[in-house]
Design a protein around this motif. Structure first.
Motif, PDB file in Angstrom:
ATOM      1  N   VAL A  29       0.799  -1.245  -0.096  1.00 36.33           N
ATOM      2  CA  VAL A  29       0.010  -0.083  -0.182  1.00 36.33           C
ATOM      3  C   VAL A  29       0.915   1.285   0.174  1.00 36.33           C
ATOM      4  O   VAL A  29       2.132   1.243   0.636  1.00 36.33           O
ATOM      5  CB  VAL A  29      -0.876  -0.015   1.036  1.00 36.33           C
ATOM      6  N   SER A  35       7.807   8.240   2.379  1.00 35.20           N
ATOM      7  CA  SER A  35       8.956   7.391   2.598  1.00 35.20           C
ATOM      8  C   SER A  35       8.920   6.051   1.701  1.00 35.20           C
ATOM      9  O   SER A  35       9.987   5.694   1.168  1.00 35.20           O
ATOM     10  CB  SER A  35       8.569   6.612   3.847  1.00 35.20           C
ATOM     11  N   HIS A  78       0.128  14.634   9.159  1.00 40.67           N
ATOM     12  CA  HIS A  78       1.014  15.262  10.143  1.00 40.67           C
ATOM     13  C   HIS A  78       0.488  16.720  10.417  1.00 40.67           C
ATOM     14  O   HIS A  78       0.429  17.114  11.316  1.00 40.67           O
ATOM     15  CB  HIS A  78       2.585  15.455   9.801  1.00 40.67           C
TER      16      HIS A  78
END
Ligand SMILES: Cc1cc2nc3c(=O)[nH]c(=O)nc-3n(C[C@H](O)[C@H](O)[C@H](O)COP(=O)(O)OP(=O)(O)OC[C@H]3O[C@@H](n4cnc5c(N)ncnc54)[C@H](O)[C@@H]3O)c2cc1C
Length: 291
Positions: A29, A35, A78
């Protein structure tokens, strides 16, 4: 160079789980990709099927329940956590932590779930969530299971997640009365990943004189965020003074097992642990006194 892959945009959690079951180890996924795309570009990860979950709006939320505490959907960015009106009282430390994470562009797109699943030992959210005693909801075709954040990472960039399982929710309980939590990280430049990070949570007794509970969590000193259990014992049951915090810092620096790498030597990291535990422990204590 990124290897060819088939891109699938999933619309529901059920669809994601079905696709993961169907394609097994050949699938992965992707949420914000902050990242994962780096790893794919380096050729370290090369999924045949890339399942995009970013558009599943049911996984993007922050709720505060008077009894249950905070509930954060795995796809919440975030930046949404940093700016949420719920990040106050005992949860304010989460917003403070987010302010130290990367630059605002990364915070705007990267998700808290992606950060935890990436399982970088220098990641910012995990130590704070462990200090706050948070749990994760993992969902698979077999149903849901609850895993404490401290049991989720197993090694550098590894977690307990099964291949057909995804992280769906982060649950942060209401802190006990008279609890203060604080976080800091030491990095070379603002917004960089931590060389050492420290989260401390202190709960005082009813008279606010003695430490009833303490949680000290260190990031970037081992393959996973680590609790400094011996240092916690230094504080519990005692009236916390500056010299006791200094002792806790000393014990934490002795019990942790940092490695030397290109960013810092083992000795330097131990020194940082000593200083940060003392400094952030004092901040947590002050907050506990006001809570
Ligand atoms: C320039 C830069 C600076 C950064 N600085 C910091 C920093 O200072 N501190 C810090 O903590 N982090 C830092 N990061 C990391 C950043 O926080 C993460 O990259 C981001 O939060 C990951 O979220 P994502 O949604 O982009 O995940 P992705 O990159 O899409 O996914 C990451 C991993 O998690 C998996 N995954 C994602 N969501 C789920 C899910 N719900 N269930 C199961 N698996 C899932 C993916 O398969 C992948 O393995 C930085 C990143 C960049 C690019």
């Amino acid at each position: 160079m990124i290897k060819d892959f088939e891109y699938i945009r999933a619309k529901t959690v059920d669809e994601v789980l079905a696709l993961l079951s169907q394609h097994g180890d050949n699938s992965k996924v992707i949420a914000g990709g902050q990242s994962l795309l780096v790893l794919m570009r380096q050729g370290l990860v090369a999924p045949q099927y890339l399942i995009d979950i970013k558009g599943i709006s049911s996984l993007e939320y922050i709720n505060l329940d008077k009894n249950k505490g905070l509930r954060i959907g795995a796809l919440t960015t975030h930046r949404d956590i940093e700016t949420s009106p719920f990040m106050r009282d005992g949860f304010g430390v989460l917003a403070e932590m987010e302010q130290t994470l990367a630059a605002v562009q990364t915070r705007n797109w990267g998700s808290i779930g992606g950060n935890l699943c990436h399982s970088d030992p220098a990641g910012d959210p995990a130590p704070v969530l462990i200090a706050l005693n948070a749990n994760l909801i993992l969902t698979s075709p077999r149903g849901e299971r609850i895993v404490p954040v401290e049991d989720f990472p197993t090694d550098y960039f590894e977690t307990v997640l099964e291949h057909d399982e995804i992280l769906t929710e982060i649950q942060v309980p209401n802190p006990p009365p008279h609890t203060g939590t604080a976080y800091t990280k030491f990095s070379k430049r603002e917004g960089d990943t931590a060389i050492v990070s420290t989260a401390v949570s202190i709960t005082l007794d009813g008279r606010k004189s003695t430490c009833a509970d303490a949680r000290i969590v260190l990031g970037a000193v081992a393959s996973v965020p680590t609790k400094a259990k011996k240092a916690e014992k230094v504080l519990v049951g005692k009236e916390i003074t500056d010299s006791l915090l200094e002792k806790a810092g000393q014990v934490a620096s002795e019990e942790c097992e940092p490695v030397s790498d290109i960013h810092a030597s083992e000795e330097y990291r131990r020194e940082l642990v000593k200083v940060l535990v003392r400094r952030i422990g004092r901040e947590a204590l002050e907050r506990a006194g006001k809570a």
